[in-house]
Design a protein around this motif. Sequence first.
Motif, PDB file in Angstrom:
ATOM      1  N   TYR A 128     -18.003  -7.688  25.892  1.00  0.00           N
ATOM      2  CA  TYR A 128     -18.381  -9.092  25.728  1.00  0.00           C
ATOM      3  C   TYR A 128     -17.194 -10.042  25.905  1.00  0.00           C
ATOM      4  O   TYR A 128     -17.359 -11.163  26.357  1.00  0.00           O
ATOM      5  N   LEU A 129     -16.023  -9.599  25.507  1.00  0.00           N
ATOM      6  CA  LEU A 129     -14.852 -10.470  25.513  1.00  0.00           C
ATOM      7  C   LEU A 129     -13.747  -9.885  26.371  1.00  0.00           C
ATOM      8  O   LEU A 129     -13.667  -8.689  26.569  1.00  0.00           O
ATOM      9  N   GLN A 137     -16.691 -19.817  24.945  1.00  0.00           N
ATOM     10  CA  GLN A 137     -17.279 -18.551  25.387  1.00  0.00           C
ATOM     11  C   GLN A 137     -17.313 -17.543  24.241  1.00  0.00           C
ATOM     12  O   GLN A 137     -18.274 -16.790  24.092  1.00  0.00           O
ATOM     13  N   PHE A 138     -16.248 -17.527  23.426  1.00  0.00           N
ATOM     14  CA  PHE A 138     -16.190 -16.603  22.299  1.00  0.00           C
ATOM     15  C   PHE A 138     -17.373 -16.832  21.362  1.00  0.00           C
ATOM     16  O   PHE A 138     -18.053 -15.887  20.973  1.00  0.00           O
ATOM     17  N   VAL A 139     -17.630 -18.101  21.003  1.00  0.00           N
ATOM     18  CA  VAL A 139     -18.732 -18.418  20.089  1.00  0.00           C
ATOM     19  C   VAL A 139     -20.056 -17.978  20.703  1.00  0.00           C
ATOM     20  O   VAL A 139     -20.900 -17.374  20.037  1.00  0.00           O
ATOM     21  N   HIS A 140     -20.239 -18.261  21.985  1.00  0.00           N
ATOM     22  CA  HIS A 140     -21.471 -17.862  22.672  1.00  0.00           C
ATOM     23  C   HIS A 140     -21.615 -16.335  22.674  1.00  0.00           C
ATOM     24  O   HIS A 140     -22.690 -15.802  22.359  1.00  0.00           O
ATOM     25  N   ASN A 144     -24.282 -13.561  20.957  1.00  0.00           N
ATOM     26  CA  ASN A 144     -24.935 -12.485  21.714  1.00  0.00           C
ATOM     27  C   ASN A 144     -24.731 -11.123  21.049  1.00  0.00           C
ATOM     28  O   ASN A 144     -25.659 -10.323  20.941  1.00  0.00           O
ATOM     29  N   VAL A 145     -23.508 -10.858  20.609  1.00  0.00           N
ATOM     30  CA  VAL A 145     -23.205  -9.594  19.952  1.00  0.00           C
ATOM     31  C   VAL A 145     -24.054  -9.439  18.696  1.00  0.00           C
ATOM     32  O   VAL A 145     -24.670  -8.397  18.458  1.00  0.00           O
TER      33      VAL A 145
END
Length: 175
Positions: A128-129, A137-140, A144-145
């Motif tokens: 994911y990262l 993007q991290f928050v999004h 998702n995770v």
Amino acid sequence: MGTAPHGIITDQCRSMFGAIRKVIPNTRHRWCIWHITKKIPYKLGGYDRFNELNAKLKHIIWNSQSVEGFEDGWAEFIEEFDLHHNKWLSDLFDDRRMWMPIFFKGQFWASMRSTQKSESMHSFFGGYLHCKTSLVQFVHEYDNVLENKEQKELENDAADSKGLIPCATSSAIER
């Protein structure tokens, strides 16, 4: 700011060891026991009686009640399995104050003895990262995770509720 940690846990990297000793000399440095025990099958798996050897080694690591008990148990282990010439074990014994739990008895480590929690974070966010992920993007991706994890838990709960889980005892409370 400017306060060194009381303790730090790393893998067995010699460069890290030297840097920690030089930069924060009063910090208690220990090695991650998870990384060490993870290597046992790779380092000792070719020996006859590996299963017995592995069980005995783990017993010594996790159940030694004193430094003397550990050292006596280690010597008996080496003798019993004729491991006198195993360099990995010899080096581990030489560095025992860096990783053996008995050497940290009476010191506060907040129940930490490995870097495994950070390792599990890598696997949690894996795929994911990446190093160029922005904060947005991290928050999004974090959402998702969590959504994927929640979905898997719901699926597992649904699967569990369809089957009857047998009791391990005849206790009424367990039923």
